[in-house]
Design an enzyme around this catalytic site. Structure first.
Site, mmCIF file in Angstrom:
data_model
loop_
_atom_site.group_PDB
_atom_site.id
_atom_site.type_symbol
_atom_site.label_atom_id
_atom_site.label_comp_id
_atom_site.label_asym_id
_atom_site.label_seq_id
_atom_site.Cartn_x
_atom_site.Cartn_y
_atom_site.Cartn_z
ATOM 1 N N MET A 200 -6.951 -36.461 27.311
ATOM 2 C CA MET A 200 -5.966 -36.590 28.388
ATOM 3 C C MET A 200 -4.882 -35.516 28.282
ATOM 4 O O MET A 200 -4.368 -35.240 27.206
ATOM 5 C CB MET A 200 -5.353 -37.979 28.237
ATOM 6 C CG MET A 200 -4.048 -38.244 28.881
ATOM 7 S SD MET A 200 -3.730 -40.028 28.642
ATOM 8 C CE MET A 200 -2.007 -39.998 28.295
ATOM 9 N N SER B 212 -10.625 -37.944 22.036
ATOM 10 C CA SER B 212 -9.839 -38.998 22.669
ATOM 11 C C SER B 212 -10.619 -39.592 23.846
ATOM 12 O O SER B 212 -11.784 -39.922 23.669
ATOM 13 C CB SER B 212 -8.477 -38.412 23.077
ATOM 14 O OG SER B 212 -7.530 -39.428 23.183
#
Ligand SMILES: *[C@@H]1O[C@H](CO)[C@@H](O)[C@H](O)[C@H]1NC(C)=O
Ligand SMILES: *[C@@H]1O[C@H](CO)[C@@H](O)[C@H](O)[C@H]1NC(C)=O
Length: 313
Positions: free
Chosen positions: A48, A122
């Site tokens: 992100m 992630s």
């Protein structure tokens, strides 16, 4: 709006500060020759607020891997037409749509025909797992999840890097109703928001995570496809201050109905009923649980080479 991450905005320094600690390695002259092409291609999916090609994060990782494994083809996914779109899409583009875009990109890449390894950072890790479950061709060999959130998150304590203004906005949206259609459709983080106090709502309304985690129905195709992996490696960061709960990095989560106690993957219904084939994979020695000190996505090159490189060869 998120910054153009190609300019090496300060977020990268937070995402991967280890980069500054390692000495640059001189590129071997033979690198461009590709003589030893017994290599397995590698697909990377960033996290992100990051993008495909940031010279201080994924760009550096790509380069490092190319130095370690001469001749390897490394594809760092760009979601959108440029790095600005790529960064924005990591916040605002429907994840199911992102996954299907990636599936067709991989299917059209002649270099991936014989299969590839995948490494997700992630949120990119759970997105690549969706690719494995939904798109068996070309075949994914090893899936390496670096700080991924396979049971989602319940909290956004800190954003990676300098995206804190975006994060404040996201937090507000999640609190106002993560499972409303509007927010589900337009906010990436809502699509892996897992509220243990509203389990029914999560199961019914989560457009992405509840689907790939077989919360509504058991899709036998997902189960079959995931089990085709040779290894599913999950890296947990012991001092992670971004992922809440950090257990999600090993596929654990908060026990349903409360928000304090956690359970491991092996204690979960998902595993006990083996709805996704993870128990079978565990028994077959296909699940690898790695832990490392450090905050979210922080590791040294030495750690990477010792622990992850073997899965890329
Ligand atoms: C050899 O590696 C290069 C990447 O450096 C790639 O472009 C090429 O397609 C590879 N060749 C084969 C035969 O795999
Ligand atoms: C199961 O997954 C496959 C692959 O994504 C999909 O085509 C199919 O529609 C899914 N089936 C159900 C019942 O959701």
């Amino acid at each position: 709006m998120p910054e153009d991450c190609k300019n090496g905005s300060s977020m990268a320094a937070v995402v991967l500060p280890w980069f500054f600690l390692v000495s640059p390695v001189v590129l071997a002259a033979s690198m461009t020759v590709n003589e030893a092409n017994g290599t397995v291609p590698l697909v990377l999916w960033h996290g992100m607020g990051d993008c495909c090609c940031n010279p201080l994060s994924l760009g550096a990782i790509k380069k490092m891997i190319e130095q370690e494994i001469p001749g390897i083809y490394v594809l760092s996914l760009m979601i959108g037409k440029n790095v600005v779109e790529d960064t924005e899409n990591s916040f605002f583009m429907d994840v199911n749509q992102q996954v299907s875009m990636v599936c067709s990109q991989l299917a059209q890449d002649p270099k991936l025909k014989g299969g590839y390894n995948a490494m997700g950072f992630s949120q990119g890790a759970q997105f690549l797992r969706a690719v494995a479950q939904r798109c068996p061709s070309p075949p994914m060999k090893n899936l390496i999840s670096v700080g991924g959130q396979h049971q989602g998150v319940y909290g956004l304590p800190r954003c990676p890097g300098e995206s804190s203004h975006v994060c404040d906005m996201i937090r507000k949206a999640l609190n106002s109703g993560a499972y409303s259609d509007l927010i589900q459709k337009h906010l990436v983080q809502a699509q892996y928001w897992h509220d243990p106090l509203n389990d029914d709502l999560y199961k019914q309304r989560s457009l992405f995570l509840a689907d790939i985690n077989q919360e509504r129905v058991v899709n036998e195709t997902y189960k079959k496809n995931l089990q085709m992996l040779n290894k599913f490696v999950m890296v947990k960061f012991l001092q992670d201050s971004v992922v809440d709960p950090v257990d999600s990095e090993w596929f654990g989560f908060l026990k349903t109905g409360q928000a304090k106690e956690t359970e491991t993957l092996q204690e979960s219904v998902l595993y006990k009923e083996d709805r996704l084939g993870l128990a079978a994979m565990d028994k077959a020695g296909k699940l690898v649980f790695l832990a490392t000190d450090g905050d979210h996505l922080q590791f040294t090159r030495e750690w990477f080479n010792t622990n992850l490189l073997p899965y890329l060869r």
